[in-house]
Design a protein around this motif. Structure first.
Motif, mmCIF file in Angstrom:
data_model
loop_
_atom_site.group_PDB
_atom_site.id
_atom_site.type_symbol
_atom_site.label_atom_id
_atom_site.label_comp_id
_atom_site.label_asym_id
_atom_site.label_seq_id
_atom_site.Cartn_x
_atom_site.Cartn_y
_atom_site.Cartn_z
ATOM 1 N N SER A 32 0.861 -1.179 0.000
ATOM 2 C CA SER A 32 0.000 0.000 0.000
ATOM 3 C C SER A 32 0.902 1.235 0.000
ATOM 4 O O SER A 32 2.107 1.149 0.299
ATOM 5 C CB SER A 32 -0.908 0.014 1.229
ATOM 6 N N PHE A 33 0.315 2.390 -0.305
ATOM 7 C CA PHE A 33 1.099 3.622 -0.349
ATOM 8 C C PHE A 33 1.722 3.903 1.028
ATOM 9 O O PHE A 33 2.883 4.308 1.124
ATOM 10 C CB PHE A 33 0.191 4.785 -0.776
ATOM 11 N N LEU A 34 0.959 3.657 2.079
ATOM 12 C CA LEU A 34 1.483 3.939 3.426
ATOM 13 C C LEU A 34 2.554 2.922 3.833
ATOM 14 O O LEU A 34 3.494 3.256 4.556
ATOM 15 C CB LEU A 34 0.344 3.977 4.453
ATOM 16 N N GLU A 35 2.425 1.681 3.378
ATOM 17 C CA GLU A 35 3.487 0.698 3.643
ATOM 18 C C GLU A 35 4.780 1.120 2.960
ATOM 19 O O GLU A 35 5.871 0.954 3.507
ATOM 20 C CB GLU A 35 3.056 -0.698 3.162
ATOM 21 N N MET A 36 4.654 1.686 1.768
ATOM 22 C CA MET A 36 5.846 2.186 1.072
ATOM 23 C C MET A 36 6.507 3.284 1.920
ATOM 24 O O MET A 36 7.732 3.296 2.099
ATOM 25 C CB MET A 36 5.423 2.705 -0.307
ATOM 26 N N LEU A 37 5.682 4.180 2.490
ATOM 27 C CA LEU A 37 6.249 5.229 3.349
ATOM 28 C C LEU A 37 6.842 4.635 4.635
ATOM 29 O O LEU A 37 7.847 5.132 5.149
ATOM 30 C CB LEU A 37 5.184 6.269 3.697
ATOM 31 N N ASP A 38 6.223 3.569 5.157
ATOM 32 C CA ASP A 38 6.788 2.892 6.340
ATOM 33 C C ASP A 38 8.211 2.412 6.045
ATOM 34 O O ASP A 38 9.112 2.535 6.874
ATOM 35 C CB ASP A 38 5.944 1.666 6.726
ATOM 36 N N VAL A 39 8.394 1.838 4.845
ATOM 37 C CA VAL A 39 9.720 1.305 4.480
ATOM 38 C C VAL A 39 10.730 2.450 4.356
ATOM 39 O O VAL A 39 11.876 2.348 4.815
ATOM 40 C CB VAL A 39 9.629 0.476 3.171
ATOM 41 N N VAL A 40 10.301 3.551 3.754
ATOM 42 C CA VAL A 40 11.185 4.726 3.659
ATOM 43 C C VAL A 40 11.569 5.178 5.073
ATOM 44 O O VAL A 40 12.732 5.476 5.368
ATOM 45 C CB VAL A 40 10.494 5.868 2.873
ATOM 46 N N ASN A 41 10.582 5.206 5.970
ATOM 47 C CA ASN A 41 10.859 5.638 7.350
ATOM 48 C C ASN A 41 11.815 4.693 8.069
ATOM 49 O O ASN A 41 12.678 5.127 8.836
ATOM 50 C CB ASN A 41 9.553 5.756 8.133
#
Ligand code: SF4
Ligand code: FES
Length: 250
Positions: A32-41
């Motif tokens: 998901s888009f937010l999972e992608m941001l989780d990985v970046v974080n």
């Protein structure tokens, strides 16, 4: 996929923000888009850098907590979809994605992509409720409501209070949000008692919070993840005019 992200970073509401660039490598189309941001974080935390702040809770399109402007569109490119339900298969390897917070005077930035939406809570507190006398549970059949009416009311009640309608509107109007809440209660007999006071109080509170007015261009309807029609705004306006001219019961 490997993506270039341009993400809004802002320390707090008083400090100017800016877009910063990040690379997201090994992004699965199934994320998901937010999972992608989780990985970046996770990558930022491993480098002892400040993680990107963004809101989410249910991640199922139910709670209304998430809210990002993705490539200029509130909640991103999929219609009728919250950004937590947006998936990376919607993007291509090598894409550049710009991610910004809701931008409205009444939604000040708290940090990075997180904005303060408590103005919506104050609008609801002003009138978006029904008062109920305490006591035994009422008989479920005491107030008959037709199927058509209950379905119309529930179609308005589906608003999750995300604020995308405000973010998409050039006037930063909260009319679709308020229209859905007022319609939901005005359609049902339980909401009639406070009908007159409700619409006036909610509109006055929205004005005090700094939301703009509606110029009927429909951006709100286009981005609403629950696809709430602007007919709800028309109903709110009718309620308001009737309240001002005393055509609703006190
Ligand atoms: S009307 Fe739609 S866009 Fe606006 S707060 Fe409700 S669910 Fe979100
Ligand atoms: S996190 Fe709950 S609707 Fe997106």
């Amino acid at each position: 996929m490997r993506l270039l992200l341009k993400i809004w970073r802002q320390v707090d509401r008083y400090t100017p923000g800016r877009l910063e660039e990040y690379t997201a490598a090994d992004v699965s189309p199934d994320m998901s888009f937010l999972e992608m941001l989780d990985v970046v974080n996770e990558g930022l935390v491993l480098q002892a850098k400040d993680a990107i702040a963004f809101d989410s809770d249910c991640r199922e399109g139910i709670c209304g907590m998430c809210g990002l402007v993705v490539n200029g569109l509130a909640h991103g490119p999929d219609r009728g979809t919250t950004v937590c339900q947006l998936h990376m298969r919607r993007f291509k390897d090598g894409d550049t994605i710009t991610i910004e917070p809701w931008r409205a005077k009444a939604f000040p930035v708290v940090k990075d992509l997180v904005v303060d939406r408590s103005a919506f809570d104050r609008i609801i507190a002003a009138g978006g409720y029904v008062s109920v006398n305490c006591g035994g549970a009422p008989d479920g059949n005491a107030i008959p409501i037709s199927k058509d009416l209950s379905e119309a009311a529930m179609d308005s009640a589906i608003c999750i209070g995300c604020g995308a309608c405000v973010a998409a509107c050039k006037n930063a109007s909260a009319h679709l949000f308020m229209g859905s809440k007022i319609s939901h209660l005005a359609l049902l007999p339980q909401g009639h008692v406070e009908r007159r006071r409700r619409v006036v109080a909610m509109i006055e509170q929205a004005d005090a919070e700094g939301f703009g007015s509606c110029s009927n261009e429909g951006e709100c309807e286009a981005v609403c993840p629950k696809e709430i029609p602007i007919a709800n705004i028309a109903r709110m306006t009718r309620e308001y005019v009737k309240a001002l001219f005393g055509a609703l019961e006190k």
